[in-house]
Write a protein that holds these residues in place. Structure first.
Motif, PDB file in Angstrom:
ATOM      1  N   SER A 104       0.857  -1.184   0.000  1.00 26.11           N
ATOM      2  CA  SER A 104       0.000   0.000   0.000  1.00 26.11           C
ATOM      3  C   SER A 104       0.892   1.231   0.000  1.00 26.11           C
ATOM      4  O   SER A 104       1.538   1.530   0.994  1.00 26.11           O
ATOM      5  CB  SER A 104      -0.917   0.002   1.233  1.00 26.11           C
ATOM      6  OG  SER A 104      -1.692   1.181   1.286  1.00 26.11           O
ATOM      7  N   ASN A 106       0.199   4.437  -0.048  1.00 24.19           N
ATOM      8  CA  ASN A 106      -0.280   5.480   0.862  1.00 24.19           C
ATOM      9  C   ASN A 106      -1.709   5.149   1.271  1.00 24.19           C
ATOM     10  O   ASN A 106      -2.269   4.129   0.850  1.00 24.19           O
ATOM     11  CB  ASN A 106      -0.191   6.874   0.221  1.00 24.19           C
ATOM     12  CG  ASN A 106      -0.870   6.929  -1.138  1.00 24.19           C
ATOM     13  OD1 ASN A 106      -2.079   6.769  -1.251  1.00 24.19           O
ATOM     14  ND2 ASN A 106      -0.068   7.140  -2.179  1.00 24.19           N
ATOM     15  N   GLU A 107      -2.283   6.010   2.043  1.00 26.68           N
ATOM     16  CA  GLU A 107      -3.607   5.730   2.611  1.00 26.68           C
ATOM     17  C   GLU A 107      -4.713   5.749   1.567  1.00 26.68           C
ATOM     18  O   GLU A 107      -5.753   5.109   1.736  1.00 26.68           O
ATOM     19  CB  GLU A 107      -3.912   6.768   3.699  1.00 26.68           C
ATOM     20  CG  GLU A 107      -5.186   6.495   4.494  1.00 26.68           C
ATOM     21  CD  GLU A 107      -5.412   7.511   5.577  1.00 26.68           C
ATOM     22  OE1 GLU A 107      -6.414   7.378   6.317  1.00 26.68           O
ATOM     23  OE2 GLU A 107      -4.599   8.450   5.697  1.00 26.68           O
ATOM     24  N   ASP A 108      -4.492   6.451   0.441  1.00 26.16           N
ATOM     25  CA  ASP A 108      -5.577   6.686  -0.509  1.00 26.16           C
ATOM     26  C   ASP A 108      -5.487   5.858  -1.785  1.00 26.16           C
ATOM     27  O   ASP A 108      -6.481   5.723  -2.498  1.00 26.16           O
ATOM     28  CB  ASP A 108      -5.608   8.172  -0.898  1.00 26.16           C
ATOM     29  CG  ASP A 108      -5.775   9.074   0.303  1.00 26.16           C
ATOM     30  OD1 ASP A 108      -6.638   8.769   1.148  1.00 26.16           O
ATOM     31  OD2 ASP A 108      -5.044  10.079   0.411  1.00 26.16           O
ATOM     32  N   GLN A 109      -4.320   5.328  -2.121  1.00 25.49           N
ATOM     33  CA  GLN A 109      -4.138   4.700  -3.417  1.00 25.49           C
ATOM     34  C   GLN A 109      -3.754   3.231  -3.305  1.00 25.49           C
ATOM     35  O   GLN A 109      -3.128   2.806  -2.333  1.00 25.49           O
ATOM     36  CB  GLN A 109      -3.044   5.427  -4.219  1.00 25.49           C
ATOM     37  CG  GLN A 109      -3.421   6.828  -4.673  1.00 25.49           C
ATOM     38  CD  GLN A 109      -2.295   7.455  -5.469  1.00 25.49           C
ATOM     39  OE1 GLN A 109      -1.169   7.567  -4.994  1.00 25.49           O
ATOM     40  NE2 GLN A 109      -2.589   7.888  -6.685  1.00 25.49           N
ATOM     41  N   GLU A 113      -2.881   2.186  -8.908  1.00 22.62           N
ATOM     42  CA  GLU A 113      -3.198   3.603  -9.096  1.00 22.62           C
ATOM     43  C   GLU A 113      -1.965   4.479  -8.922  1.00 22.62           C
ATOM     44  O   GLU A 113      -1.771   5.453  -9.664  1.00 22.62           O
ATOM     45  CB  GLU A 113      -4.291   4.020  -8.111  1.00 22.62           C
ATOM     46  CG  GLU A 113      -5.633   3.353  -8.363  1.00 22.62           C
ATOM     47  CD  GLU A 113      -6.600   3.526  -7.205  1.00 22.62           C
ATOM     48  OE1 GLU A 113      -7.800   3.254  -7.390  1.00 22.62           O
ATOM     49  OE2 GLU A 113      -6.154   3.921  -6.102  1.00 22.62           O
ATOM     50  N   SER A 141       5.295   5.440   3.608  1.00 18.49           N
ATOM     51  CA  SER A 141       4.391   5.726   2.492  1.00 18.49           C
ATOM     52  C   SER A 141       5.075   6.629   1.475  1.00 18.49           C
ATOM     53  O   SER A 141       6.098   7.262   1.757  1.00 18.49           O
ATOM     54  CB  SER A 141       3.101   6.385   2.978  1.00 18.49           C
ATOM     55  OG  SER A 141       3.357   7.688   3.479  1.00 18.49           O
ATOM     56  N   GLN A 143       3.752   9.717  -0.906  1.00 17.77           N
ATOM     57  CA  GLN A 143       2.645  10.610  -1.207  1.00 17.77           C
ATOM     58  C   GLN A 143       2.906  11.289  -2.552  1.00 17.77           C
ATOM     59  O   GLN A 143       3.887  12.008  -2.703  1.00 17.77           O
ATOM     60  CB  GLN A 143       2.489  11.668  -0.114  1.00 17.77           C
ATOM     61  CG  GLN A 143       2.163  11.117   1.253  1.00 17.77           C
ATOM     62  CD  GLN A 143       0.764  10.496   1.319  1.00 17.77           C
ATOM     63  OE1 GLN A 143      -0.107  10.807   0.514  1.00 17.77           O
ATOM     64  NE2 GLN A 143       0.558   9.622   2.295  1.00 17.77           N
TER      65      GLN A 143
END
Length: 446
Positions: A104, A106-109, A113, A141, A143
């Motif tokens: 993972s 980052n938290e959003d992707q 992606e 992460s 970003q």
């Protein structure tokens, strides 16, 4: 008293002066072409202003960028350790947990992606950035940073920083906080960043945009050319209004296509523009497709455009596809892998660790090619049958020989090559009992 006030104010004046100089350094300068092109774009010879948004509205550019980004991001990315005996072992550490296909970023992707965005920025601006977030010495992460909002800057002492425009405020990040993938051309103008294909191809993109606009206006006017109604006398204001209402308005726009007008009293029509056939509009737009594909390194057949006389099927297209994967997709993967090793892995001190995209995944949709690949790998002792089953997402076989390397010779384990089987041993014993010399028999046959 006056001297005391001046002495007390001196530190504040010095602070203000330094603050102003820093602010000036962070402002957008007149010679900052990259910064200004972000806001205003670049004007092409065709008169069209080319920006990132306008370039992405050209179907050819969109298709080239999208297909390349999707092809790279769909490849599994793993981290490996190179150990003794040239052995490779897959590693599942903090870096693999961030950049790997099962991790993972980052938290959003999702990983797909994230890498899709990295490749898209790489193909549009020539640079892709992400901020490294660490916990202690471990990477936690990545970003993503918009490439239009970030650029590398060399300070007066030679230190490299990355100037990020965050909601109108400039901030300098040290080089060890930014993951930077450079595209082609670094060193030609600036060793710290790659060249933007959109900026370099402004004239080609602008010509395509102009041709597209001209075609759109032609169809919007019902395929009618621009021209004038010629009268044999001078009209007054009222007559001009009546002529416009009777002749011009009913024939304008695609909704009035097929309308019939009336010309009387010596009125003639004079065309002042070329029709689409005379302007070779179709040939121009066909050339624009091939020209833009050159800028992005994607064969036209990949985006669904066949050159004159070229078929869309057959071994020729397959060869073009392989060439694109070899000369287009593979170099992008190499760039990313090299940057991961240099900026993410080497700082940890492990020089034998590396990241690699699994190019074999490109065979995933070609069942025939995948079957031939797996057969060659298993039959030539390069892969066990269980490793082959893993490539197909099938469960492991319970057969004890499924984890042994085998060759085509009746799937004999490698450690059994050269050994006599039970049948051969029985045959040799029978021939010895009968007194038949095997070597003599072989010589007679020879």
């Amino acid at each position: 008293m006056n001297a005391f006030v001046k002495a007390a104010a001196a530190p504040f004046k010095l602070y203000s002066a330094i603050k102003d100089e820093v602010a000036k350094e962070r402002r957008l300068r007149l010679n900052d072409g990259i910064g200004w092109s972000t806001f205003g774009g670049r004007t092409s010879n065709a008169g069209k202003v080319v920006t990132l948004d306008s370039a992405m509205q050209v179907a050819t550019a969109w298709a080239c960028i999208k297909l390349s980004a999707q092809a790279v991001s769909s490849l599994p990315l793993k981290v490996f350790d190179k150990r003794g005996g040239d052995n490779r072992v897959q590693i599942d550490d903090d870096i693999a947990d961030v950049i790997g296909s099962d991790g993972s970023p980052n938290e959003d992707q999702t990983p797909l992606e994230f890498w899709e965005g990295i490749v898209a920025w790489l193909m549009t601006t020539g640079n892709a950035y992400a901020e490294r977030v660490t916990v202690g010495r471990s990477l936690s992460s990545l970003q993503p940073i918009m490439s239009t909002h970030c650029r590398p800057v060399r300070l007066t002492d030679g230190t490299l920083v990355y100037r990020v425009n965050d909601r109108g405020k400039a901030e300098d990040l040290p080089r060890d906080k930014v993951f930077h993938v450079k595209g082609f051309g670094q060193g030609l103008k600036n060793a710290d960043e790659g060249l933007s294909p959109i900026a370099a191809g402004t004239n080609s993109l602008g010509a395509a945009m102009a041709a597209q606009e001209a075609a759109g206006r032609t169809f919007a006017n019902g395929m009618r050319p621009t021209g004038f109604f010629l009268f044999d006398q001078v009209l007054d204001k009222k007559q001009r209004e009546m002529a416009h209402a009777a002749l011009v308005s009913p024939l304008q726009g695609s909704s009035n296509s097929g309308g019939v007008g009336i010309l009387e009293a010596g009125v003639k029509w004079q065309s002042v523009s070329l029709n689409p056939e005379d302007a070779q509009m179709l040939e121009t737009r066909r050339f624009d497709v091939e020209e833009i594909c050159r800028w992005f390194g994607v064969p036209p057949i990949i985006i669904g455009h066949a050159a004159q006389g070229q078929t869309m099927w057959g071994s020729g297209v397959e060869s073009i596809l392989i060439a694109w994967l070899t000369l287009g997709i593979d170099p992008i993967c190499d760039r990313i892998e090299a940057r991961i090793k240099k900026q993410l892995i080497r700082p940890t001190g492990n020089r034998k660790r590396y990241a690699e995209f699994n190019r074999e995944a490109l065979l995933q949709m070609d069942s025939q090619a995948k079957a031939a690949f797996l057969s060659q790998m298993v039959n030539n002792g390069l892969m066990t049958r269980n490793e082959g089953r893993a490539k197909l997402n099938q469960s492991r076989s319970a057969d004890q020989n499924a984890d042994k390397l085998t060759v085509q010779s009746a799937m004999v384990p490698l450690d059994a090559l050269g050994q006599q089987t039970e049948g051969n041993q029985a045959r040799a014993a029978l021939m010895a009992w009968l007194g038949i010399n095997q070597e003599k028999q072989d010589d007679e046959h020879a």
